[in-house]
Scaffold this motif. Structure first.
Motif, mmCIF file in Angstrom:
data_model
loop_
_atom_site.group_PDB
_atom_site.id
_atom_site.type_symbol
_atom_site.label_atom_id
_atom_site.label_comp_id
_atom_site.label_asym_id
_atom_site.label_seq_id
_atom_site.Cartn_x
_atom_site.Cartn_y
_atom_site.Cartn_z
ATOM 1 N N ASP A 6 12.914 17.842 45.793
ATOM 2 C CA ASP A 6 13.855 16.740 45.678
ATOM 3 C C ASP A 6 15.003 16.874 46.683
ATOM 4 O O ASP A 6 16.046 16.256 46.536
ATOM 5 N N GLU A 7 14.820 17.704 47.717
ATOM 6 C CA GLU A 7 15.788 17.809 48.787
ATOM 7 C C GLU A 7 15.339 16.935 49.950
ATOM 8 O O GLU A 7 14.153 16.671 50.124
ATOM 9 N N ILE A 8 16.296 16.482 50.759
ATOM 10 C CA ILE A 8 15.969 15.668 51.910
ATOM 11 C C ILE A 8 16.659 16.240 53.138
ATOM 12 O O ILE A 8 17.626 16.994 53.017
ATOM 13 N N PRO A 9 16.181 15.905 54.346
ATOM 14 C CA PRO A 9 16.790 16.444 55.565
ATOM 15 C C PRO A 9 18.267 16.088 55.654
ATOM 16 O O PRO A 9 18.692 15.013 55.239
ATOM 17 N N LYS A 36 28.826 6.936 52.831
ATOM 18 C CA LYS A 36 27.687 6.024 52.944
ATOM 19 C C LYS A 36 27.711 5.202 54.228
ATOM 20 O O LYS A 36 26.871 4.311 54.409
ATOM 21 N N SER A 37 28.655 5.496 55.145
ATOM 22 C CA SER A 37 28.609 4.841 56.448
ATOM 23 C C SER A 37 27.362 5.313 57.196
ATOM 24 O O SER A 37 26.980 6.480 57.127
ATOM 25 N N ARG A 38 26.758 4.405 57.938
ATOM 26 C CA ARG A 38 25.500 4.719 58.611
ATOM 27 C C ARG A 38 25.726 5.630 59.814
ATOM 28 O O ARG A 38 26.673 5.447 60.579
ATOM 29 N N VAL A 39 24.845 6.607 59.977
ATOM 30 C CA VAL A 39 24.889 7.536 61.101
ATOM 31 C C VAL A 39 23.502 7.570 61.745
ATOM 32 O O VAL A 39 22.497 7.747 61.060
ATOM 33 N N ARG A 40 23.475 7.389 63.071
ATOM 34 C CA ARG A 40 22.207 7.454 63.792
ATOM 35 C C ARG A 40 22.352 8.304 65.049
ATOM 36 O O ARG A 40 23.424 8.352 65.642
ATOM 37 N N ASP A 56 18.488 8.917 61.071
ATOM 38 C CA ASP A 56 19.022 7.650 60.565
ATOM 39 C C ASP A 56 19.408 7.889 59.108
ATOM 40 O O ASP A 56 18.551 8.022 58.249
ATOM 41 N N GLY A 57 20.708 8.000 58.860
ATOM 42 C CA GLY A 57 21.143 8.315 57.498
ATOM 43 C C GLY A 57 22.534 7.800 57.220
ATOM 44 O O GLY A 57 22.957 6.780 57.764
ATOM 45 N N GLN A 97 19.847 11.743 54.887
ATOM 46 C CA GLN A 97 18.964 10.628 55.173
ATOM 47 C C GLN A 97 19.224 9.479 54.206
ATOM 48 O O GLN A 97 19.685 9.683 53.081
ATOM 49 N N THR A 98 18.909 8.276 54.644
ATOM 50 C CA THR A 98 19.085 7.109 53.777
ATOM 51 C C THR A 98 18.265 7.252 52.499
ATOM 52 O O THR A 98 18.608 6.673 51.468
#
Length: 205
Positions: free
Chosen positions: A56-59, A83-87, A109-110, A131-132
């Motif tokens: 249940d972990e994400i990058p 929650k601001s988008r980072v790419r 993209d997160g 990540q999103t």
């Protein structure tokens, strides 16, 4: 002979301000110009290698920015940045022309999880990004247990106003009619001492 080099591109979409950074020089991409320095957040101090998630972990991605000395503290780290988008991308550019060749390859993209302003011999802003897909794991406990959210659903029910620092389960919910003896009905939590009567909606703190 064409000489090609590699450049890293970073875009952080903050409320009212997009941070467009690269690791050297400046590059026009899709009508936007990525520079090595931002007027508010300064330059990229470091970007940690992405880590792979399991179960249940994400990058995740960690970025450190080095703001200029004149940047206002309030503009560097705010709750609203969460929650601001980072790419980020890796692009190739022609050394002779300084222009990007082809389409940069997306690497991340997160969204921002949290920002931390560090003040010592110098200032830096540490950004922890996920990540999103992180939204898949959100259960919104913070919303459902906040007084503001609670009263927006059950107007006038103020049971959450004094519920701070609890480590046990409590029953909260809509107000229920008083019993004939005037005690709390429907599982009011702690023998009804918390309010005029509530139904059995139990949340953990």
């Amino acid at each position: 002979m064409k000489r090609i080099a590699v450049v890293g591109l970073l875009k952080i979409e903050l409320p009212g301000h997009d941070v467009l950074l690269c690791d050297g020089g400046f590059f026009p991409v899709d009508g936007e110009i990525y520079r090595s320095r931002d007027a508010v957040f300064g330059t990229i101090g470091s970007v940690e290698a992405m880590t792979e998630g399991r179960g249940d972990e994400i990058p995740a991605l960690k970025i450190e920015l080095l703001p200029p000395g004149g940047a206002a503290i309030a503009s560097l780290s705010q709750p609203g940045y969460q929650k601001s988008r980072v790419r980020s991308w890796i692009g190739e550019y022609n050394i002779a022309t300084g222009l990007i060749e082809g389409t940069p390859e997306p690497m991340f993209d997160g969204q921002i999880d949290q920002t931390t302003l560090r003040i010592g011999s110098s200032r830096s802003v540490a950004m922890s990004c996920v990540q999103t897909a992180e939204r898949v794991f959100e259960i919104d406990i913070g919303n459902s247990l906040s007084s503001t959210f609670h009263t927006s659903v059950w107007s006038g029910e103020l049971g959450h106003d004094e519920a701070t620092g609890l480590t046990t389960q409590e029953a909260w919910g809509v107000e229920s009619p008083r019993t004939a003896s005037g005690g709390a009905g429907g599982g009011g939590g702690r023998g009804g001492a918390v309010g005029p009567g509530y139904n059995n909606q139990v949340h953990s703190y």
